[in-house]
Scaffold this active site. Structure first.
Site, PDB file in Angstrom:
ATOM      1  N   ARG A  53      15.506  34.980  25.228  1.00 53.57           N
ATOM      2  CA  ARG A  53      16.294  34.871  26.471  1.00 53.57           C
ATOM      3  C   ARG A  53      17.145  33.601  26.438  1.00 53.57           C
ATOM      4  O   ARG A  53      18.285  33.575  26.875  1.00 53.57           O
ATOM      5  CB  ARG A  53      15.350  34.875  27.693  1.00 53.57           C
ATOM      6  CG  ARG A  53      16.061  34.552  28.990  1.00 53.57           C
ATOM      7  CD  ARG A  53      15.287  34.933  30.250  1.00 53.57           C
ATOM      8  NE  ARG A  53      13.852  34.725  30.168  1.00 53.57           N
ATOM      9  CZ  ARG A  53      13.232  33.541  30.206  1.00 53.57           C
ATOM     10  NH1 ARG A  53      13.935  32.431  30.331  1.00 53.57           N
ATOM     11  NH2 ARG A  53      11.920  33.461  30.116  1.00 53.57           N
ATOM     12  N   TYR A 105      37.814  44.112  41.745  1.00 53.61           N
ATOM     13  CA  TYR A 105      36.861  45.182  41.449  1.00 53.61           C
ATOM     14  C   TYR A 105      35.907  45.341  42.643  1.00 53.61           C
ATOM     15  O   TYR A 105      35.372  44.351  43.151  1.00 53.61           O
ATOM     16  CB  TYR A 105      36.102  44.848  40.164  1.00 53.61           C
ATOM     17  CG  TYR A 105      34.926  45.762  39.915  1.00 53.61           C
ATOM     18  CD1 TYR A 105      35.096  47.141  39.914  1.00 53.61           C
ATOM     19  CD2 TYR A 105      33.644  45.253  39.711  1.00 53.61           C
ATOM     20  CE1 TYR A 105      34.009  47.994  39.705  1.00 53.61           C
ATOM     21  CE2 TYR A 105      32.567  46.084  39.498  1.00 53.61           C
ATOM     22  CZ  TYR A 105      32.757  47.460  39.516  1.00 53.61           C
ATOM     23  OH  TYR A 105      31.689  48.293  39.320  1.00 53.61           O
ATOM     24  N   ASP A 176      39.108  36.328  36.211  1.00 52.42           N
ATOM     25  CA  ASP A 176      38.499  37.491  35.567  1.00 52.42           C
ATOM     26  C   ASP A 176      39.586  38.113  34.693  1.00 52.42           C
ATOM     27  O   ASP A 176      40.539  38.703  35.187  1.00 52.42           O
ATOM     28  CB  ASP A 176      38.007  38.457  36.648  1.00 52.42           C
ATOM     29  CG  ASP A 176      37.321  39.689  36.074  1.00 52.42           C
ATOM     30  OD1 ASP A 176      37.652  40.082  34.936  1.00 52.42           O
ATOM     31  OD2 ASP A 176      36.488  40.285  36.774  1.00 52.42           O
ATOM     32  N   LYS A 201      34.680  46.653  28.964  1.00 53.15           N
ATOM     33  CA  LYS A 201      36.000  47.272  29.003  1.00 53.15           C
ATOM     34  C   LYS A 201      36.726  47.079  27.663  1.00 53.15           C
ATOM     35  O   LYS A 201      36.244  47.526  26.644  1.00 53.15           O
ATOM     36  CB  LYS A 201      36.772  46.704  30.195  1.00 53.15           C
ATOM     37  CG  LYS A 201      35.953  46.688  31.496  1.00 53.15           C
ATOM     38  CD  LYS A 201      35.545  48.080  31.911  1.00 53.15           C
ATOM     39  CE  LYS A 201      34.906  48.205  33.262  1.00 53.15           C
ATOM     40  NZ  LYS A 201      33.546  47.785  33.429  1.00 53.15           N
TER      41      LYS A 201
HETATM   42  O1  P1T Z   1      30.616  46.900  35.031  1.00 56.40           O
HETATM   43  P1  P1T Z   1      30.392  45.462  34.618  1.00 56.40           P
HETATM   44  O2  P1T Z   1      30.362  45.240  33.149  1.00 56.40           O
HETATM   45  O3  P1T Z   1      29.243  44.836  35.349  1.00 56.40           O
HETATM   46  O4  P1T Z   1      31.720  44.655  35.054  1.00 56.40           O
HETATM   47  C1  P1T Z   1      32.084  44.449  36.378  1.00 56.40           C
HETATM   48  C2  P1T Z   1      33.582  44.240  36.446  1.00 56.40           C
HETATM   49  C3  P1T Z   1      34.075  42.949  36.535  1.00 56.40           C
HETATM   50  N1  P1T Z   1      35.403  42.698  36.586  1.00 56.40           N
HETATM   51  C4  P1T Z   1      36.295  43.699  36.546  1.00 56.40           C
HETATM   52  C5  P1T Z   1      37.747  43.385  36.614  1.00 56.40           C
HETATM   53  C6  P1T Z   1      35.863  45.022  36.438  1.00 56.40           C
HETATM   54  O5  P1T Z   1      36.795  45.990  36.378  1.00 56.40           O
HETATM   55  C7  P1T Z   1      34.477  45.317  36.378  1.00 56.40           C
HETATM   56  C8  P1T Z   1      33.953  46.713  36.299  1.00 56.40           C
HETATM   57  N2  P1T Z   1      34.897  47.680  36.622  1.00 56.40           N
HETATM   58  C9  P1T Z   1      34.685  49.030  36.608  1.00 56.40           C
HETATM   59  C10 P1T Z   1      33.511  49.602  36.280  1.00 56.40           C
HETATM   60  C11 P1T Z   1      35.846  49.866  36.973  1.00 56.40           C
HETATM   61  O6  P1T Z   1      35.864  51.072  36.722  1.00 56.40           O
HETATM   62  O7  P1T Z   1      36.802  49.286  37.513  1.00 56.40           O
END
Ligand code: P1T
Length: 389
Positions: A53, A105, A176, A201
């Site tokens: 961890r 998001y 972000d 992504k």
């Molecule tokens: O899904 P995760 O890996 O926890 O990420 C969250 C997140 C953070 N920042 C942005 C700009 C994001 O688009 C996302 C997650 N977004 C999607 C799942 C979506 O479909 O927009």
């Protein structure tokens, strides 16, 4: 290989933190699954590893790659983008204020509004993407400005350099960078303090792993983020680190292809009578097109648009798609379509969604790297179905 600024992005993505294995010569970083590490006497850690961890060789390698591609000096990898967001927000205390835009998001909105506000954080969501208006909203309690640019899902572009230059001392700026990725923009070079990612992504790039990252140029900030990473434990598995690192290796070849395909689809949509409005910062008609050109080295493969026939037309369009899958997420090689109103941004109250333009006729496309002609044909036939019930 020690990373140096003389290496370009593609080289850093493939080499930074990825020396051939000293023991075997393996050119791919090994997936080390051990949850713990033998100590040579109490506290005698080999290469700093103690417990998985706290630190793991595969994760450390990924973190070095992440720091290098964002022109940072320190990076921490997380189990998801949401865990990375949480690590950044953990820098604040109850009573502190975070400023962000409504156009983020939906999960980030939900986290701030339903988790951190209850904990005592003051969360203000601004209905603007204008840097001057964001700066004007700063109060003496503001400790963090959190932005996405381009935003999810409306693809507004926010001036990072203007925010960085204009915020008072003591106000951190976190960007972000999930949508743009370091292939298109490096927020740290523009003056931001922190870069966050959903590596799920474009960094991972293949819709087969969840991941997150926080990158800085500041050892003290990194230490606090690292403390949270270890204390909370939302760390990625070694296999997930491998997948994200493997995805990053091809980022610089995937992004131009995503962009090229998205440009063609945006142009088709802009000309189509079934479409009311297109949101794509690569189009000269986009209100932030000039800023996008100045700030980014291209645009990501994300296109949002409103259908002329309201929600019913959006439903028919989404039902009609054959290659694009109706699914949350984005940034993978395969094309996806999403209905932000109830899917990714369902957590935002209806009135707020309407106020900023996340309407019931809005569709978001994550344009993949398939053959452009096939994607265009798919969108065209789905638009025909949307237009003629
Ligand atoms: O899904 P995760 O890996 O926890 O990420 C969250 C997140 C953070 N920042 C942005 C700009 C994001 O688009 C996302 C997650 N977004 C999607 C799942 C979506 O479909 O927009």
């Amino acid at each position: 290989m020690a990373d140096t600024p003389r290496h370009g992005l593609a080289t850093r993505a493939i080499h930074a933190g990825q020396e051939p294995d000293p023991r075997t010569g393996a050119v791919v970083v090994p997936i080390v699954t051990s949850s713990t590490f033998k100590q040579d006497g109490v506290g005698g850690f080999r290469d700093g590893f103690e417990y998985a961890r706290t630190g793991n060789p595969t994760r450390r390698s990924l973190e070095q790659t992440l720091a290098a591609i964002e022109n940072g000096t320190h990076a921490r990898a997380f189990a998801s983008g949401s865990a990375a967001t949480d690590a950044v927000v953990s820098l604040l205390s109850p009573g502190d204020e975070v400023l962000t835009t409504i156009d983020v998001y939906g999960g980030t909105y939900r986290y701030l509004e339903q988790v951190k506000a209850r904990w005592g954080l003051v969360c203000r969501f601004l209905a603007t993407s204008d840097a001057e208006e964001i700066l004007a909203a700063i109060t003496d309690r503001t400790r963090l400005i959190w932005i996405e640019t381009p935003t999810n899902p409306l693809l507004n572009v926010i001036d990072i350099a203007a925010l960085a230059a204009g915020r008072p001392e003591g106000v951190l700026l976190a960007v972000d960078n999930t949508f743009a990725t370091p292939a298109l923009q490096n927020p740290l070079d523009l003056g931001a303090d922190i870069v966050a990612h959903s590596a799920t992504k474009y960094l991972g790039g293949h819709s087969d792993v969840l991941g997150g990252a926080v990158i800085t140029r500041d050892a003290e900030l990194d230490e606090r983020i690292g403390f949270h990473q270890n204390a909370v434990g939302a760390v990625p598995s070694p296999f997930d680190c491998f997948l994200v690192q493997r995805g990053i290796k091809t980022l610089s070849v995937r992004m131009p292809r995503h962009e090229d395909n998205a440009r063609r689809i945006a142009s088709l949509l802009e000309e189509h009578p079934a479409v009311e409005r297109v949101f794509f910062p690569g189009l000269p008609s986009h209100p932030h097109h000039e800023l996008a050109r100045r700030q980014m080295r291209g645009v990501p493969g994300m296109v949002s648009f409103r259908l002329a026939g309201g929600r019913a037309a959006a439903d028919r369009f989404l039902d009609g798609l054959e290659l694009f899958a109706l699914a949350e997420s984005l940034g993978g090689v395969e094309s996806l379509a999403c209905y932000p109103y109830t899917m990714t941004h369902g957590a935002i109250p209806d009135a707020q969604k309407q106020a900023i333009g996340i309407t019931e006729n809005l569709v978001r496309l994550s344009v993949g790297i398939e053959d452009a002609a096939d994607l265009l044909a798919d969108v065209e036939q789905a638009l025909a179905r949307a237009a003629a019930p």
